[in-house]
Design an enzyme around this catalytic site. Structure first.
Site, mmCIF file in Angstrom:
data_model
loop_
_atom_site.group_PDB
_atom_site.id
_atom_site.type_symbol
_atom_site.label_atom_id
_atom_site.label_comp_id
_atom_site.label_asym_id
_atom_site.label_seq_id
_atom_site.Cartn_x
_atom_site.Cartn_y
_atom_site.Cartn_z
ATOM 1 N N HIS A 77 0.822 -1.210 0.000
ATOM 2 C CA HIS A 77 0.000 0.000 0.000
ATOM 3 C C HIS A 77 0.859 1.264 0.000
ATOM 4 O O HIS A 77 0.422 2.302 -0.507
ATOM 5 C CB HIS A 77 -0.957 -0.014 1.189
ATOM 6 C CG HIS A 77 -2.131 -0.908 0.982
ATOM 7 N ND1 HIS A 77 -3.425 -0.444 0.897
ATOM 8 C CD2 HIS A 77 -2.216 -2.254 0.809
ATOM 9 C CE1 HIS A 77 -4.252 -1.453 0.694
ATOM 10 N NE2 HIS A 77 -3.539 -2.569 0.644
ATOM 11 N N TRP A 194 2.374 -13.067 -9.425
ATOM 12 C CA TRP A 194 3.477 -13.382 -8.514
ATOM 13 C C TRP A 194 3.358 -12.593 -7.210
ATOM 14 O O TRP A 194 3.593 -13.144 -6.125
ATOM 15 C CB TRP A 194 4.818 -13.076 -9.179
ATOM 16 C CG TRP A 194 5.057 -13.857 -10.437
ATOM 17 C CD1 TRP A 194 4.404 -14.994 -10.851
ATOM 18 C CD2 TRP A 194 6.013 -13.558 -11.461
ATOM 19 N NE1 TRP A 194 4.892 -15.419 -12.064
ATOM 20 C CE2 TRP A 194 5.883 -14.558 -12.468
ATOM 21 C CE3 TRP A 194 6.954 -12.550 -11.655
ATOM 22 C CZ2 TRP A 194 6.662 -14.573 -13.626
ATOM 23 C CZ3 TRP A 194 7.736 -12.561 -12.805
ATOM 24 C CH2 TRP A 194 7.594 -13.563 -13.768
ATOM 25 N N ALA A 203 -4.979 -11.975 5.461
ATOM 26 C CA ALA A 203 -6.354 -12.075 5.947
ATOM 27 C C ALA A 203 -7.048 -10.748 5.694
ATOM 28 O O ALA A 203 -6.407 -9.737 5.405
ATOM 29 C CB ALA A 203 -6.374 -12.420 7.438
ATOM 30 N N VAL A 222 1.584 -20.168 6.807
ATOM 31 C CA VAL A 222 2.580 -20.856 5.989
ATOM 32 C C VAL A 222 2.580 -20.228 4.597
ATOM 33 O O VAL A 222 1.520 -20.035 3.997
ATOM 34 C CB VAL A 222 2.284 -22.368 5.884
ATOM 35 C CG1 VAL A 222 3.341 -23.072 5.040
ATOM 36 C CG2 VAL A 222 2.200 -22.990 7.273
#
Length: 361
Positions: A77, A194, A203, A222
């Site tokens: 951002h 990518w 999240a 992970v």
């Protein structure tokens, strides 16, 4: 001794010296810092105390948790606030320096929390906000099993102005709009894919405010290919409330799917590259590190920065293997790439399970 003989001897000695130089590897000089740790450049020594501080006090003892996810989001951002035509300083730390402006942009909803968490570290240490944001992001990713060492360069000057609004893509934007915005910043469609490997350890808090901390895949701690697998599964439900702007149906309870991820996984411009990331950990790691490094240098003159990449810790090894979630089969895959078969994956045993929220959210 004749001149001819002397010349031949000189040539032979020159060849011998050249051979010896080639045979003996050069010893790379390293600087030893005050705490005994070494780095390729003495200027990078200032980073070790910062590394220790953020690992303990920002990342809760070098964990791959909520603060890592939010720090990684902040790198994007801040950096994507760059356009050759519209302005913006790129990866310059303006989102911290001018936080009262930029955190109020709609696309930056919720980012004020990690900005507030990072500002005391910037004030405490001898580092610019632009450097700190990218350093914290790189260190955070290195805490995640399967993660990468993102190259880090030191020396960004302080930001001089806030980024313009409307430079951060939104989850409800069309694929064409997202690719156009990213293209304006210098990224190709495959590089967009990518970069989105970042959603493997991410999240959402604000897409559906009723379920903050809802991850984008079933393994948010992970860095793996589950995000690329699970975004290609048929959506079955909304994990919280329905009709949220920028949300598509998810395959699993407790997992949220952005509309933009859903569309990019199925668009002809990006679908095959998306599928190529499935069960291809080396590619995910290599492409993500390279593209993140490119993003971290937006708006910066690399020749004026110092390579301090060796300060970034080595990540833990990947745990687990690529798989379909329990209760799913290959028939649940909405394959959009006709050029190659979808990778053969097996499902976890047992019934369909739900994904818990990210701890600390």
């Amino acid at each position: 001794m004749s001149f001819k003989t002397l010349s031949a001897l000189a040539l032979a000695l020159g060849a011998a010296v050249q051979f010896a130089s080639a045979a003996v590897p050069l010893v790379q000089k390293r600087a030893t810092c005050d705490d005994g740790r070494t780095t390729a450049n003495a200027a990078c020594c200032i980073l070790f105390p910062i590394l220790d501080d953020i690992q303990e006090n920002l990342f809760d003892g070098a964990q791959c948790g909520e603060e890592v996810h939010e720090s990684l989001r902040l790198t994007f951002h801040d950096a994507i606030g760059f356009s050759p035509t519209l302005g913006g300083g790129g990866a310059d730390g303006s989102i911290i320096a001018f936080d009262t402006i930029e955190t109020n942009f709609p696309a930056n909803a919720g980012i004020d929390e990690i900005v507030s968490a990072q500002k005391p570290f910037v004030a405490k240490h001898n580092i610019s906000a632009g450097d700190f944001i990218q350093f914290a992001g790189a260190v955070g990713v290195s805490n995640c099993p399967g993660g990468v060492r993102i190259p880090f360069f030191l020396g960004r000057p302080d930001a001089v102005a806030a980024s313009p609004d409307h430079l951060v893509p939104e989850p409800f934007d069309s694929v064409d709009s997202i690719l156009a915005r990213m293209g304006d910043a210098g990224f190709s469609p495959v590089e967009v894919v990518w970069l989105l490997a970042s959603h493997s350890i991410a999240a959402a808090d604000k897409v559906d405010p009723s379920i903050p901390g809802t991850p984008f895949d079933s393994t948010p701690g992970v860095f793996d290919s589950q995000f690329f697998i699970e975004t290609q599964l048929k959506g079955r439900l909304f994990p919280g409330t329905a009709d949220n702007k920028g949300e598509a149906q998810s395959p699993l309870q407790g997992e949220i799917r952005l509309q933009s991820d859903h569309l990019l996984a199925r668009d002809p411009q990006t679908a095959c590259e998306w599928q190529s990331m499935v069960n291809n950990q080396p590619k995910i790691q290599n492409r993500f590190a390279a593209t993140m490094s490119k993003m971290a240098l937006l708006g910066q003159d690399k020749t004026k920065l110092i390579d301090c990449s060796d300060v970034i810790p080595t990540p833990p090894a990947l745990v687990g293997a690529a798989h379909l979630p329990a209760g799913f089969s290959l028939s649940d895959v909405e394959q959009a790439c006709a050029a190659t078969p979808f990778p053969a994956l097996t499902a976890d045993p047992g019934p369909v399970t739900s994904v818990p929220p990210v701890p600390g959210s």
